[in-house]
Design a protein around this motif. Structure first.
Motif, PDB file in Angstrom:
ATOM      1  N   ALA A   1       7.626 -29.231  -7.523  1.00  0.00           N
ATOM      2  CA  ALA A   1       6.279 -28.403  -8.075  1.00  0.00           C
ATOM      3  C   ALA A   1       5.233 -29.243  -9.089  1.00  0.00           C
ATOM      4  O   ALA A   1       5.627 -30.376  -9.242  1.00  0.00           O
ATOM      5  CB  ALA A   1       6.705 -27.138  -8.842  1.00  0.00           C
ATOM      6  N   TYR A   2       4.285 -28.611  -9.008  1.00  0.00           N
ATOM      7  CA  TYR A   2       3.345 -28.985 -10.000  1.00  0.00           C
ATOM      8  C   TYR A   2       3.127 -27.876 -11.039  1.00  0.00           C
ATOM      9  O   TYR A   2       3.229 -26.396 -10.697  1.00  0.00           O
ATOM     10  CB  TYR A   2       1.822 -29.147  -9.404  1.00  0.00           C
TER      11      TYR A   2
ATOM     12  N   GLU B   1       6.026 -16.581 -20.617  1.00  0.00           N
ATOM     13  CA  GLU B   1       5.371 -15.793 -19.463  1.00  0.00           C
ATOM     14  C   GLU B   1       4.898 -16.482 -18.460  1.00  0.00           C
ATOM     15  O   GLU B   1       4.393 -17.623 -18.456  1.00  0.00           O
ATOM     16  CB  GLU B   1       3.920 -14.863 -20.356  1.00  0.00           C
ATOM     17  N   THR B   2       5.134 -15.999 -17.218  1.00  0.00           N
ATOM     18  CA  THR B   2       4.626 -16.548 -16.020  1.00  0.00           C
ATOM     19  C   THR B   2       3.364 -16.265 -15.690  1.00  0.00           C
ATOM     20  O   THR B   2       2.885 -14.882 -15.587  1.00  0.00           O
ATOM     21  CB  THR B   2       5.648 -16.315 -14.897  1.00  0.00           C
ATOM     22  N   LEU B   3       2.419 -16.854 -15.790  1.00  0.00           N
ATOM     23  CA  LEU B   3       0.801 -16.505 -15.474  1.00  0.00           C
ATOM     24  C   LEU B   3       0.574 -16.708 -13.895  1.00  0.00           C
ATOM     25  O   LEU B   3      -0.302 -15.981 -13.195  1.00  0.00           O
ATOM     26  CB  LEU B   3      -0.203 -17.302 -16.388  1.00  0.00           C
ATOM     27  N   ASP B   4       1.175 -17.660 -12.958  1.00  0.00           N
ATOM     28  CA  ASP B   4       0.910 -17.687 -11.853  1.00  0.00           C
ATOM     29  C   ASP B   4       1.829 -18.490 -11.074  1.00  0.00           C
ATOM     30  O   ASP B   4       2.609 -19.428 -11.611  1.00  0.00           O
ATOM     31  CB  ASP B   4      -0.558 -18.683 -11.714  1.00  0.00           C
ATOM     32  N   THR B   5       2.347 -18.025  -9.816  1.00  0.00           N
ATOM     33  CA  THR B   5       3.342 -18.652  -9.033  1.00  0.00           C
ATOM     34  C   THR B   5       2.737 -18.725  -7.679  1.00  0.00           C
ATOM     35  O   THR B   5       2.389 -17.721  -7.050  1.00  0.00           O
ATOM     36  CB  THR B   5       4.729 -18.047  -8.946  1.00  0.00           C
ATOM     37  N   GLN B   6       2.370 -19.835  -7.095  1.00  0.00           N
ATOM     38  CA  GLN B   6       2.029 -20.070  -5.670  1.00  0.00           C
ATOM     39  C   GLN B   6       3.286 -20.928  -4.996  1.00  0.00           C
ATOM     40  O   GLN B   6       3.169 -22.135  -5.053  1.00  0.00           O
ATOM     41  CB  GLN B   6       0.713 -20.951  -5.736  1.00  0.00           C
TER      42      GLN B   6
ATOM     43  N   VAL C   1       6.898 -30.846   0.107  1.00  0.00           N
ATOM     44  CA  VAL C   1       5.935 -31.062  -0.973  1.00  0.00           C
ATOM     45  C   VAL C   1       4.425 -30.818   0.115  1.00  0.00           C
ATOM     46  O   VAL C   1       4.437 -31.207   1.227  1.00  0.00           O
ATOM     47  CB  VAL C   1       5.914 -32.117  -1.725  1.00  0.00           C
ATOM     48  N   GLY C   2       3.419 -30.657  -0.537  1.00  0.00           N
ATOM     49  CA  GLY C   2       2.208 -30.579   0.046  1.00  0.00           C
ATOM     50  C   GLY C   2       1.394 -31.828   0.301  1.00  0.00           C
ATOM     51  O   GLY C   2       1.999 -32.687  -0.306  1.00  0.00           O
ATOM     52  N   ASP C   3       0.392 -31.786   1.182  1.00  0.00           N
ATOM     53  CA  ASP C   3      -0.307 -33.132   1.003  1.00  0.00           C
ATOM     54  C   ASP C   3      -0.986 -33.586  -0.192  1.00  0.00           C
ATOM     55  O   ASP C   3      -1.585 -34.594  -0.379  1.00  0.00           O
ATOM     56  CB  ASP C   3      -1.400 -33.053   2.196  1.00  0.00           C
ATOM     57  N   ASP C   4      -0.773 -32.749  -1.335  1.00  0.00           N
ATOM     58  CA  ASP C   4      -1.511 -32.963  -2.391  1.00  0.00           C
ATOM     59  C   ASP C   4      -0.348 -33.660  -3.443  1.00  0.00           C
ATOM     60  O   ASP C   4      -0.725 -34.154  -4.432  1.00  0.00           O
ATOM     61  CB  ASP C   4      -2.032 -31.747  -3.431  1.00  0.00           C
ATOM     62  N   PHE C   5       0.775 -33.838  -2.921  1.00  0.00           N
ATOM     63  CA  PHE C   5       1.740 -34.402  -3.837  1.00  0.00           C
ATOM     64  C   PHE C   5       1.579 -35.861  -3.995  1.00  0.00           C
ATOM     65  O   PHE C   5       1.364 -36.739  -3.068  1.00  0.00           O
ATOM     66  CB  PHE C   5       3.030 -34.050  -3.110  1.00  0.00           C
ATOM     67  N   GLY C   6       1.671 -36.471  -5.394  1.00  0.00           N
ATOM     68  CA  GLY C   6       1.402 -37.828  -5.411  1.00  0.00           C
ATOM     69  C   GLY C   6       2.422 -38.923  -5.319  1.00  0.00           C
ATOM     70  O   GLY C   6       3.788 -38.460  -5.488  1.00  0.00           O
ATOM     71  N   GLU C   7       2.187 -40.064  -4.759  1.00  0.00           N
ATOM     72  CA  GLU C   7       3.115 -41.033  -4.614  1.00  0.00           C
ATOM     73  C   GLU C   7       3.978 -41.239  -6.205  1.00  0.00           C
ATOM     74  O   GLU C   7       5.163 -41.783  -5.922  1.00  0.00           O
ATOM     75  CB  GLU C   7       2.540 -42.254  -4.152  1.00  0.00           C
ATOM     76  N   GLU C   8       3.098 -41.215  -7.293  1.00  0.00           N
ATOM     77  CA  GLU C   8       3.762 -41.400  -8.560  1.00  0.00           C
ATOM     78  C   GLU C   8       5.049 -40.590  -8.883  1.00  0.00           C
ATOM     79  O   GLU C   8       5.876 -40.928  -9.390  1.00  0.00           O
ATOM     80  CB  GLU C   8       2.621 -41.356  -9.586  1.00  0.00           C
ATOM     81  N   GLU C   9       4.703 -39.117  -8.167  1.00  0.00           N
ATOM     82  CA  GLU C   9       5.692 -38.307  -8.637  1.00  0.00           C
ATOM     83  C   GLU C   9       7.063 -38.576  -7.899  1.00  0.00           C
ATOM     84  O   GLU C   9       8.203 -38.436  -8.224  1.00  0.00           O
ATOM     85  CB  GLU C   9       5.402 -36.894  -8.347  1.00  0.00           C
TER      86      GLU C   9
ATOM     87  N   TRP D   1       3.452 -23.633 -10.419  1.00  0.00           N
ATOM     88  CA  TRP D   1       3.721 -22.596 -11.389  1.00  0.00           C
ATOM     89  C   TRP D   1       2.886 -22.764 -12.610  1.00  0.00           C
ATOM     90  O   TRP D   1       2.572 -23.921 -13.082  1.00  0.00           O
ATOM     91  CB  TRP D   1       5.356 -22.950 -11.662  1.00  0.00           C
ATOM     92  N   ARG D   2       2.477 -21.716 -13.314  1.00  0.00           N
ATOM     93  CA  ARG D   2       1.810 -21.865 -14.647  1.00  0.00           C
ATOM     94  C   ARG D   2       2.777 -21.008 -15.628  1.00  0.00           C
ATOM     95  O   ARG D   2       2.871 -19.724 -15.074  1.00  0.00           O
ATOM     96  CB  ARG D   2       0.647 -21.285 -14.450  1.00  0.00           C
ATOM     97  N   GLY D   3       3.043 -21.275 -16.861  1.00  0.00           N
ATOM     98  CA  GLY D   3       3.585 -20.739 -17.615  1.00  0.00           C
ATOM     99  C   GLY D   3       3.000 -20.773 -19.131  1.00  0.00           C
ATOM    100  O   GLY D   3       2.467 -21.906 -19.400  1.00  0.00           O
ATOM    101  N   GLU D   4       3.156 -19.834 -20.118  1.00  0.00           N
ATOM    102  CA  GLU D   4       2.690 -19.945 -21.415  1.00  0.00           C
ATOM    103  C   GLU D   4       4.044 -19.672 -22.337  1.00  0.00           C
ATOM    104  O   GLU D   4       4.442 -18.373 -21.955  1.00  0.00           O
ATOM    105  CB  GLU D   4       1.576 -19.110 -21.491  1.00  0.00           C
TER     106      GLU D   4
END
Ligand code: AMP
Length: 331
Positions: free
Chosen positions: A10-11, A92-97, A48-56, A80-83
């Protein structure tokens, strides 16, 4: 012994009282793999998507993790976005895609299918099921999940749990899953699923309790450890997966002690010779390694601390954990 893991790659966007990151490497399988790689060979399965980096990808490769079953698919990487609240105990999970996990059909290479140990990290239980079916002969299989899947896919999750040896869950999730009000009765309930399932199903339950530590329940015994006491905690994201990586990684590395029993006929501290399952001693030592790995994870954001971690630091903290959990005679 090698380990195959499937789970989110994930990111993550994370906000804690101590700072925030908009886009960092995360995912249950990634946190797991970075921890387990200290003990054994790890193969990660997932898209992983085509946005996933080589560094990762490089962060995993640098730890010797086999990434050949990470498939690059057109679309977006799981996000995933959490706070966290002020004391870091509430999240709190604010977003899961789901992104590329939607419609993902796991196709494991022969190498990933040949692993003796399998970890089904947090992801849709149907995917966990599909991967489990591709390693029918694995010697030790563990599974993690979360409240979301208990809420929206309970039947599928219960089916997946019935196919594993070990369940690793937060203690609130164990209660939610079983409807039992306390940890021990919840764990016993899951252990009992084995009876109605032809002897298949979990015989080891691990309850993660955040900053309070973790408990281990089997039919024969109970064991618990506090978390390693830290004054500064920056970001708990991935602590549970890192804990699982330490636990399952240590078991994988030591299960083969089964094959070289001590001359005295005692258990060698690895697998139980009668059943092939991890012995109680091995499970307890795995709990200690898991606790130590998780304690490092929370010291910085995301995977940052575990990426810079050394074996020497792990060993030093194991000694400290040992010292703080001893007490003298009970007579
Ligand atoms: P933990 O803090 O151990 O519960 O794990 C957090 C990690 O789980 C983050 O890196 C997320 O990317 C990942 N995650 C969050 N929600 C989900 C989900 N619904 N399915 C799979 N992975 C998730």
């Amino acid at each position: 012994m090698s380990i195959t893991v499937v789970g989110s790659i994930a990111y993550d966007a994370v906000k804690t009282p101590f700072g925030e990151r908009e886009r960092m490497l995360g995912g249950a399988a990634v946190h797991f793999a970075l921890a387990a790689a200290f003990f054994d060979e790890v193969r990660v399965v997932g898209p992983v998507g085509d946005d996933f980096g080589e560094e990762e990808l490089g962060a995993m490769r640098d730890r010797g993790i086999d990434i050949s079953d990470i498939e690059r698919v057109a679309g977006k990487t799981f996000f995933w976005r959490g706070e966290y609240g002020w004391d870091l105990n509430s999240r709190e999970t604010l977003d899961t895609q789901l992104g590329v996990f939607e419609g993902f059909q796991p196709k494991l290479s022969d190498t990933s299918r040949s692993s003796d140990v399998l970890f089904l990290a947090n992801i849709q239980p149907d995917l966990q099921h599909e991967v489990r079916a591709q390693l029918p002969d694995a010697r030790f299989v563990a599974l993690d999940s979360m409240n979301l899947w208990i809420e929206i896919a309970r039947d599928s999750l219960v089916g997946a749990i019935e196919g594993v040896d070990c369940l690793i869950l937060n203690d609130a999730e164990l209660r939610q899953l079983t409807g039992k009000p306390n940890l021990v009765s919840a764990a016993r309930e899951i252990l009992s699923w084995r009876d109605g399932n032809g002897g298949r199903g979990p015989s080891v339950i691990v309850a993660k309790q955040g900053e309070y530590g973790a408990a281990l329940v089997t039919r024969e015994s109970f064991f618990a450890l506090p978390a390693y006491p830290l004054e500064t905690v920056i970001d708990p994201t991935g602590a549970g997966d890192t804990f699982a990586g330490g636990f399952v990684g240590f078991i994988a590395a030591n299960l083969d002690a089964l094959d070289s029993p001590s001359a005295s006929g005692e258990r060698a501290g690895g697998g139980d010779r009668a059943t092939g399952a991890p012995s109680d001693d091995l499970l307890r030592r795995a709990m200690a390694h898991a606790t130590v790995l998780a304690s490092f994870n929370v010291e910085q954001f995301g995977t940052e601390r575990v990426q810079s971690l050394t074996r020497e630091e792990i060993v030093a903290r194991l000694h400290e954990l040992h010292a703080i959990t001893q007490f003298s005679g009970v007579a």
